[in-house]
Design a protein around this motif. Structure first.
Motif, PDB file in Angstrom:
ATOM      1  N   THR A   5       0.823  -1.212   0.000  1.00 28.60           N
ATOM      2  CA  THR A   5       0.000   0.000   0.000  1.00 28.60           C
ATOM      3  C   THR A   5       0.856   1.261   0.000  1.00 28.60           C
ATOM      4  N   ILE A   6       0.291   2.309  -0.548  1.00 25.95           N
ATOM      5  CA  ILE A   6       0.979   3.603  -0.587  1.00 25.95           C
ATOM      6  C   ILE A   6       1.229   4.115   0.829  1.00 25.95           C
ATOM      7  N   ASP A   7       0.258   3.939   1.684  1.00 25.07           N
ATOM      8  CA  ASP A   7       0.409   4.412   3.075  1.00 25.07           C
ATOM      9  C   ASP A   7       1.582   3.732   3.771  1.00 25.07           C
ATOM     10  N   LYS A   8       1.749   2.419   3.530  1.00 27.96           N
ATOM     11  CA  LYS A   8       2.858   1.701   4.160  1.00 27.96           C
ATOM     12  C   LYS A   8       4.204   2.173   3.610  1.00 27.96           C
TER      13      LYS A   8
ATOM     14  N   LYS B 129       9.598  13.546   1.440  1.00 26.72           N
ATOM     15  CA  LYS B 129       8.774  14.642   0.919  1.00 26.72           C
ATOM     16  C   LYS B 129       8.639  14.557  -0.600  1.00 26.72           C
ATOM     17  N   LYS B 130       9.747  14.214  -1.259  1.00 31.41           N
ATOM     18  CA  LYS B 130       9.682  14.072  -2.713  1.00 31.41           C
ATOM     19  C   LYS B 130       8.744  12.944  -3.110  1.00 31.41           C
ATOM     20  N   LEU B 131       8.759  11.860  -2.344  1.00 31.64           N
ATOM     21  CA  LEU B 131       7.861  10.738  -2.613  1.00 31.64           C
ATOM     22  C   LEU B 131       6.406  11.156  -2.435  1.00 31.64           C
ATOM     23  N   GLN B 132       6.118  11.909  -1.383  1.00 33.83           N
ATOM     24  CA  GLN B 132       4.746  12.363  -1.148  1.00 33.83           C
ATOM     25  C   GLN B 132       4.270  13.299  -2.259  1.00 33.83           C
ATOM     26  N   ARG B 133       5.148  14.217  -2.696  1.00 35.21           N
ATOM     27  CA  ARG B 133       4.772  15.133  -3.791  1.00 35.21           C
ATOM     28  C   ARG B 133       4.501  14.351  -5.086  1.00 35.21           C
ATOM     29  N   MET B 134       5.328  13.354  -5.352  1.00 29.32           N
ATOM     30  CA  MET B 134       5.140  12.561  -6.557  1.00 29.32           C
ATOM     31  C   MET B 134       3.805  11.824  -6.522  1.00 29.32           C
TER      32      MET B 134
ATOM     33  N   CYS C 283       1.116  12.574  -4.846  1.00 31.23           N
ATOM     34  CA  CYS C 283       0.020  13.552  -4.989  1.00 31.23           C
ATOM     35  C   CYS C 283      -0.127  14.019  -6.440  1.00 31.23           C
ATOM     36  N   LYS C 284       0.999  14.211  -7.129  1.00 32.88           N
ATOM     37  CA  LYS C 284       0.965  14.669  -8.518  1.00 32.88           C
ATOM     38  C   LYS C 284       0.252  13.662  -9.410  1.00 32.88           C
ATOM     39  N   TYR C 285       0.616  12.379  -9.281  1.00 30.78           N
ATOM     40  CA  TYR C 285       0.000  11.372 -10.149  1.00 30.78           C
ATOM     41  C   TYR C 285      -1.407  11.000  -9.684  1.00 30.78           C
ATOM     42  N   GLN C 286      -1.684  11.243  -8.407  1.00 26.64           N
ATOM     43  CA  GLN C 286      -3.053  11.046  -7.948  1.00 26.64           C
ATOM     44  C   GLN C 286      -3.987  12.051  -8.612  1.00 26.64           C
ATOM     45  N   ASP C 287      -3.497  13.284  -8.797  1.00 20.38           N
ATOM     46  CA  ASP C 287      -4.301  14.298  -9.484  1.00 20.38           C
ATOM     47  C   ASP C 287      -4.472  13.979 -10.962  1.00 20.38           C
ATOM     48  N   LEU C 288      -3.442  13.368 -11.568  1.00 16.72           N
ATOM     49  CA  LEU C 288      -3.509  13.047 -12.996  1.00 16.72           C
ATOM     50  C   LEU C 288      -4.356  11.798 -13.261  1.00 16.72           C
ATOM     51  N   SER C 289      -4.435  10.910 -12.280  1.00 16.71           N
ATOM     52  CA  SER C 289      -5.143   9.650 -12.483  1.00 16.71           C
ATOM     53  C   SER C 289      -6.648   9.818 -12.280  1.00 16.71           C
ATOM     54  N   GLU C 290      -7.409   9.063 -13.055  1.00 24.29           N
ATOM     55  CA  GLU C 290      -8.867   9.090 -12.927  1.00 24.29           C
ATOM     56  C   GLU C 290      -9.358   8.149 -11.840  1.00 24.29           C
ATOM     57  N   THR C 291      -8.495   7.270 -11.357  1.00 19.82           N
ATOM     58  CA  THR C 291      -8.859   6.327 -10.300  1.00 19.82           C
ATOM     59  C   THR C 291      -7.974   6.540  -9.084  1.00 19.82           C
ATOM     60  N   GLN C 292      -8.398   6.015  -7.953  1.00 18.80           N
ATOM     61  CA  GLN C 292      -7.655   6.144  -6.713  1.00 18.80           C
ATOM     62  C   GLN C 292      -6.411   5.262  -6.751  1.00 18.80           C
ATOM     63  N   LEU C 293      -5.260   5.817  -6.375  1.00 19.73           N
ATOM     64  CA  LEU C 293      -4.008   5.065  -6.321  1.00 19.73           C
ATOM     65  C   LEU C 293      -3.801   4.590  -4.890  1.00 19.73           C
ATOM     66  N   ASN C 294      -4.036   3.292  -4.659  1.00 14.91           N
ATOM     67  CA  ASN C 294      -3.940   2.744  -3.307  1.00 14.91           C
ATOM     68  C   ASN C 294      -2.702   1.884  -3.093  1.00 14.91           C
ATOM     69  N   SER C 295      -2.228   1.245  -4.145  1.00 15.17           N
ATOM     70  CA  SER C 295      -1.141   0.290  -3.996  1.00 15.17           C
ATOM     71  C   SER C 295       0.024   0.642  -4.924  1.00 15.17           C
TER      72      SER C 295
END
Length: 692
Positions: free
Chosen positions: A245-248, A260-265, A267-279
């Motif tokens: 999981t992303i949280d882990k 921090k760079k990992l978190q920004r990345m 978030c960036k692709y979460q905004d670009l994706s049409e579905t939720q990125l969980n894993s």
């Protein structure tokens, strides 16, 4: 269906029979569905679709089949080489069979190689993989090997670069290969998934994203693993990593400076994706899809050019470094030219004007006859045409080529899109007469280019320059020979490596030599806005998947996936013929062998089709006609490996059993000892000494 008429010019002009040209994407439909086993189908295929070459390669027969790329009209060959294997062969045993776990198969008397060379290769079959070299090879677009028993190997696959935006992708070439295997009734085909992209092992990226290798899109499944990895372990590893999981991942990176760079990345692709990125699987799938979109956009923006059906492959090494007009005229005058310089220059102007008007390749005869109307002196025209090889003239590149089909000399013209005078191909290193072979030079240059691309994607500096010292230290991890690295770095000066240009400059502040890389066809995508998706994938690969300590479960499962290189596709044998019997001939062991000598699986049976009235003696001759003898070696390693899996091994001088050097305490960088005694034999020796 297009046809092409080839002529050979000797004292008299004689005509060969017309050689057909087949469309690349629909070639499988042309082959049709054969009903017999592969050993018979390949004969029919060569008779119907192959044109046997007059020249033989290493005493082997070679057939060529011309294929047409429908999108831009380029014609290129598919070569089929028939190799005969006997006791005198240099390499009778197939290492590809051994490494995928087929070492117990009988050696076939015939095997066939299917090869599409790189577009532009003047000697396409000079150094083909006859010695069973297992290193990643990018000199062929397609290189496959199939034994006459129907078991084969996909040795390499690359995109077909036709010098335009209409190039054939790896997916296109893979579809072509799969259709050939299916039509000719291949039984099993293996492939070693060792593709590197910016030093990333793509089987790990693709395995985590899709729970399978990239070749799984065509039905290839786990075949054989290194260091005792089984299919069950591989399936468990890709399942574990894909469900991470992303949280882990973020939680595990608390002590990591790149959190921090990992978190920004993310978030960036979460905004670009049409579905939720969980894993981890969701995140990598999003990045790979985005990467594919960027590649398509780059291809659409790159200049496109219609390629003549008769055109000789695109730019060779000399066309990358053309001669300017002043250099050509100076060399001609120094050669005691009997014509004044102004007449030679005028003749060149006429030739360029005629080529621009035709806007297509012109044969030497056609260009000569057209120029006679303006120049008159055919001796002068012949002299100029003979002197032109690759010429830069008034913003154009004029080059002389040999038509790959008619074998006639032609001249063509194109606009000079960049300052090619300062560009040198990677093959130019060979002209310096070094002590290293050409293949090692080119491989070292590619390693340097990959390191610079990685550095550029990760650095915050705009030009992405890298010092000579840092580049040398990084390259030594992959090459080892520092003398070779120093030679290549010293020779780099606007060196073209693939579609990249590596240049060398001196930093005005530090006064140190630096190296940087840029794209040859278009500018790199900006790091601002959407960002560099290649760098983001590389960041996840290095700073997430491979950053866990060796004892962590993530690190261990990654190692399992990386040790799973070989994948196999199996076809159901559907040969049917109402007039013939289909039989599977197998060699069965005796009862004594079952009790004493049999330590490996039995070889697979050989499929044959015979007449219903075939006698036992005739059937025995047919069964023995395709195979000779089996590979004999013994592998027993502490990791569980019982077959040679392609990893480095050493044989014990006492029991002659092969074991992995890594499992025997010998580091990869360390040379194998001259005398090696395994742990079992060493323990026995010590026990015998103690008992005395």
């Amino acid at each position: 269906m297009a046809t092409l008429e080839a002529c050979i010019k000797n004292n008299n002009i004689s005509r060969k029979r017309k050689q057909r040209i087949f469309e690349f994407n629909s070639f499988a439909k042309s082959i049709g569905d054969h009903s017999g086993p592969f050993r018979d189908n390949i004969r029919s295929f060569l008779d119907e679709f192959g044109e046997q070459n007059e020249e033989r390669i290493n005493e082997y027969n070679v057939w060529s089949t011309l294929l047409l790329c429908e999108s831009n009209g380029a014609v290129f060959p598919l070569y089929t080489v028939e190799e005969h294997v006997n006791e005198d062969s240099v390499q009778p045993f197939c290492c590809h069979c051994k490494y995928v776990g087929w070492g117990h198969h009988f050696v076939c008397k015939r095997r066939y190689r299917f090869m599409i060379p790189s577009y532009g290769d003047k000697q396409p079959l000079k150094d083909y993989d006859r010695m069973n070299n297992l290193e990643l090879d990018d000199s062929f677009v397609l290189h496959g090997l199939i034994h006459c028993n129907g078991f084969g190997h996909l040795i390499c696959i690359n995109k077909l670069d036709l010098g335009s935006s209409n190039s054939l992708t790896e997916t296109d070439v893979m579809n072509f290969w799969d259709s050939i295997c299916n039509s000719l009734k291949t039984r099993k085909v293996s492939v070693a998934d060792v593709k590197l992209e910016r030093s990333m092992e793509m089987r790990l990226i693709h395995g985590v994203a899709f729970k399978n290798s990239w070749f799984g899109n065509w039905g290839y499944k786990f075949g054989n693993g290194s260091f005792g990895v089984t299919e069950e372990k591989y399936r468990g590893a890709v399942q574990f990593l894909s469900e991470l999981t992303i949280d882990k991942i973020i939680d595990d990176s608390k002590s990591n400076r790149d959190r921090k760079k990992l978190q920004r990345m993310i978030c960036k692709y979460q905004d670009l994706s049409e579905t939720q990125l969980n894993s981890m699987s969701d995140l990598l799938q999003c990045l790979l899809e985005y990467k594919k979109t960027i590649e398509i956009e780059r291809q659409m923006l790159s200049p496109s050019r219609k390629v003549s059906k008769h055109e000789h492959p695109a730019f060779d090494e000399e066309s990358q470094n053309p001669t300017c007009l002043e250099q050509l005229l100076a060399s001609l005058m120094d050669a005691d030219c009997r014509w004044p310089q102004r007449r030679v220059e005028y003749s060149l102007q006429v030739i360029v004007k005629l080529l621009k008007q035709k806007n297509d390749a012109m044969s030497r005869h056609e260009l000569r006859e057209s120029a006679r109307e303006f120049v008159g002196d055919t001796g002068l025209i012949d002299f100029v045409l003979k002197s032109v090889n690759v010429l830069r003239f008034e913003g154009y590149i004029i080059r002389r080529v040999v038509n790959s089909l008619t074998k006639l000399v032609e001249f063509e013209i194109r606009e000079a899109t960049y300052d090619s005078m300062n560009m040198k191909p990677v093959s130019s290193l060979w002209k310096l007469e070094p002590r290293w072979p050409k293949q090692r030079l080119e491989k070292t240059a590619k390693v340097i280019a990959n390191i610079l691309k990685e550095h550029k994607s990760l650095t915050t500096e705009r030009n992405g320059a890298m010092s000579r010292k840092d580049l040398r230290n990084m390259a030594s991890k992959y090459v080892g020979d520092t003398g070779l690295i120093d030679f290549v770095l010293k020779s780099i000066d606007n060196l073209v490596i693939g579609n990249q240009i590596v240049s060398r400059t001196k930093n005005p502040l530090t006064r140190l030599m630096e190296f940087k890389i840029r794209d040859q066809n278009s500018e790199e995508l900006s790091h601002e806005g959407e960002g560099d998706v290649y760098g983001d994938i590389l960041f996840l690969y290095r700073n997430v998947l491979l950053s866990y300590p060796w004892w962590h479960s993530v690190s261990q499962e990654c190692r399992v996936v990386l040790n799973s290189k070989y994948f196999v596709k199996e076809w159901e044998f559907g040969a049917r013929n109402d007039e013939l019997m289909t039989l599977t001939c197998r060699v069965l062991p005796s009862f004594d062998e079952l009790d004493t000598e049999l330590t490996r699986p039995l070889p697979p049976g050989d499929v044959v089709m015979v007449a219903p009235w075939m006698t036992i003696g005739g059937l025995k001759d047919v069964a023995q006609g395709g195979a000779r003898y089996a590979w004999e070696s013994r592998v027993e390693c502490v990791c569980g490996a019982r077959d040679d899996d392609g990893e480095r091994m050493v044989a014990c001088d006492e029991c002659h059993v092969w074991k992995h050097t890594r499992c025997s305490g010998i580091e990869d960088e360390e040379a194998a000892p001259g005398v090696f005694v395994c742990g079992d034999c060493d323990g026995k020796s010590k026990s015998e000494l103690l008992s005395q």
